[in-house]
Design a protein around this motif. Sequence first.
Motif, PDB file in Angstrom:
ATOM      1  N   ALA A  31       0.702  -1.252  -0.269  1.00  0.00           N
ATOM      2  CA  ALA A  31      -0.077   0.081  -0.020  1.00  0.00           C
ATOM      3  C   ALA A  31       0.753   1.335   0.090  1.00  0.00           C
ATOM      4  N   ALA A  32       1.997   1.312   0.794  1.00  0.00           N
ATOM      5  CA  ALA A  32       3.050   2.370   0.762  1.00  0.00           C
ATOM      6  C   ALA A  32       3.326   2.539  -0.595  1.00  0.00           C
ATOM      7  N   ALA A  33       3.686   1.639  -1.064  1.00  0.00           N
ATOM      8  CA  ALA A  33       4.448   1.727  -2.814  1.00  0.00           C
ATOM      9  C   ALA A  33       3.332   2.440  -3.605  1.00  0.00           C
ATOM     10  N   PHE A  34       2.142   1.894  -3.550  1.00  0.00           N
ATOM     11  CA  PHE A  34       1.086   2.476  -4.626  1.00  0.00           C
ATOM     12  C   PHE A  34       0.692   3.976  -4.018  1.00  0.00           C
ATOM     13  N   THR A  35       0.882   4.410  -2.873  1.00  0.00           N
ATOM     14  CA  THR A  35       0.540   5.481  -2.412  1.00  0.00           C
ATOM     15  C   THR A  35       1.746   6.616  -2.917  1.00  0.00           C
ATOM     16  N   PHE A  36       2.873   6.149  -2.618  1.00  0.00           N
ATOM     17  CA  PHE A  36       4.079   6.934  -3.262  1.00  0.00           C
ATOM     18  C   PHE A  36       4.011   7.426  -4.733  1.00  0.00           C
ATOM     19  N   VAL A  37       3.239   6.779  -5.620  1.00  0.00           N
ATOM     20  CA  VAL A  37       3.288   6.959  -6.888  1.00  0.00           C
ATOM     21  C   VAL A  37       1.873   7.384  -7.172  1.00  0.00           C
ATOM     22  N   ASN A  38       1.143   7.860  -6.417  1.00  0.00           N
ATOM     23  CA  ASN A  38      -0.080   8.532  -6.326  1.00  0.00           C
ATOM     24  C   ASN A  38      -1.076   7.563  -7.377  1.00  0.00           C
ATOM     25  N   ALA A  39      -0.995   6.267  -7.061  1.00  0.00           N
ATOM     26  CA  ALA A  39      -1.953   5.460  -7.449  1.00  0.00           C
ATOM     27  C   ALA A  39      -3.571   5.657  -6.984  1.00  0.00           C
ATOM     28  N   GLN A  40      -4.307   5.057  -8.022  1.00  0.00           N
ATOM     29  CA  GLN A  40      -5.664   4.916  -7.690  1.00  0.00           C
ATOM     30  C   GLN A  40      -6.079   3.342  -7.716  1.00  0.00           C
ATOM     31  N   HIS A  70      -5.514   0.778   0.930  1.00  0.00           N
ATOM     32  CA  HIS A  70      -5.377   0.398   2.064  1.00  0.00           C
ATOM     33  C   HIS A  70      -4.929  -1.010   2.073  1.00  0.00           C
ATOM     34  N   PRO A  71      -3.870  -1.371   3.172  1.00  0.00           N
ATOM     35  CA  PRO A  71      -3.565  -2.739   3.041  1.00  0.00           C
ATOM     36  C   PRO A  71      -4.646  -3.849   2.874  1.00  0.00           C
ATOM     37  N   ASP A  72      -5.821  -3.827   3.301  1.00  0.00           N
ATOM     38  CA  ASP A  72      -6.852  -4.642   3.093  1.00  0.00           C
ATOM     39  C   ASP A  72      -7.124  -4.887   1.682  1.00  0.00           C
ATOM     40  N   SER A  73      -7.258  -3.811   1.005  1.00  0.00           N
ATOM     41  CA  SER A  73      -7.789  -3.746  -0.309  1.00  0.00           C
ATOM     42  C   SER A  73      -6.850  -4.774  -1.245  1.00  0.00           C
ATOM     43  N   PHE A  74      -5.531  -5.002  -0.966  1.00  0.00           N
ATOM     44  CA  PHE A  74      -4.813  -5.634  -1.710  1.00  0.00           C
ATOM     45  C   PHE A  74      -4.929  -7.120  -1.541  1.00  0.00           C
ATOM     46  N   LEU A  75      -5.587  -7.567  -0.408  1.00  0.00           N
ATOM     47  CA  LEU A  75      -5.805  -8.968  -0.352  1.00  0.00           C
ATOM     48  C   LEU A  75      -6.900  -9.738  -0.900  1.00  0.00           C
ATOM     49  N   ARG A  76      -7.488  -8.959  -1.899  1.00  0.00           N
ATOM     50  CA  ARG A  76      -8.417  -9.444  -2.996  1.00  0.00           C
ATOM     51  C   ARG A  76      -7.694 -10.254  -3.708  1.00  0.00           C
ATOM     52  N   PRO A  77      -8.299 -11.052  -4.534  1.00  0.00           N
ATOM     53  CA  PRO A  77      -7.284 -11.902  -5.892  1.00  0.00           C
ATOM     54  C   PRO A  77      -6.923 -10.970  -6.718  1.00  0.00           C
ATOM     55  N   LYS A  78      -7.730  -9.823  -7.037  1.00  0.00           N
ATOM     56  CA  LYS A  78      -7.075  -8.903  -7.867  1.00  0.00           C
ATOM     57  C   LYS A  78      -7.654  -7.762  -7.728  1.00  0.00           C
ATOM     58  N   VAL A  79      -6.783  -6.514  -8.016  1.00  0.00           N
ATOM     59  CA  VAL A  79      -7.297  -5.151  -7.722  1.00  0.00           C
ATOM     60  C   VAL A  79      -6.867  -4.610  -9.065  1.00  0.00           C
ATOM     61  N   GLN A  80      -7.444  -3.608  -9.668  1.00  0.00           N
ATOM     62  CA  GLN A  80      -6.862  -2.662 -10.819  1.00  0.00           C
ATOM     63  C   GLN A  80      -6.163  -1.572 -10.434  1.00  0.00           C
TER      64      GLN A  80
END
Length: 202
Positions: free
Chosen positions: A99-108, A120-130
Amino acid sequence: MIDEPLERLRTAARRTRELALNRAATGLGHQDADDDAGTINTDDALGFNPFPLLEAFHHNGIRVVVIGQVAGIMHGSTELTGDLDLLWDGDPAHAPALAAAFTFVNAQLADETGNPMAIHPDSFLRPKVQFTSPGASGDCCTPTLPWGNLHVRGFLDRAITAVDPGGLEVHYVSREDLIQMRRALGRPKDLRRADELEDRQG
């Protein structure tokens, strides 16, 4: 010493940006990509540069494995792409660094149906996020994403690490495992790219 896989990727990303430079935006992203042409024809090719995100993974100490056509390019494929697909182990203990890495590059982030999600860390626990970011967009997957009969968790263990002179480490799926992933997906672009990788291997 220049690491050839990373140099191939830098060259391909530069060529992609040059190709898309004067192209009008279409409103299409990687999720809308044609099964034959791929994301090179979408807006995700505009300004394509995966290195800021790859560097953010490295600096935050999170091991993420590049899959998809970016990995293909690192193995020598000549086809360009406009997206960055990723695989990580899905361990909740590693999610905060991701989550910190994606935040650093201003990802959505968005779920599989395109609904926005918080970084949020929990968001990445899904099988896939875009994800979308100023330099690269794509899918970030865990081994729980169905891949037919493939045991994708083993792909993480067999991944190759490329290191550039500045110390950046980029992990990418092995050629053999990438070919298996291509065959499992079975879209025209996947089968064509699998054939290309097999020809280069031979």
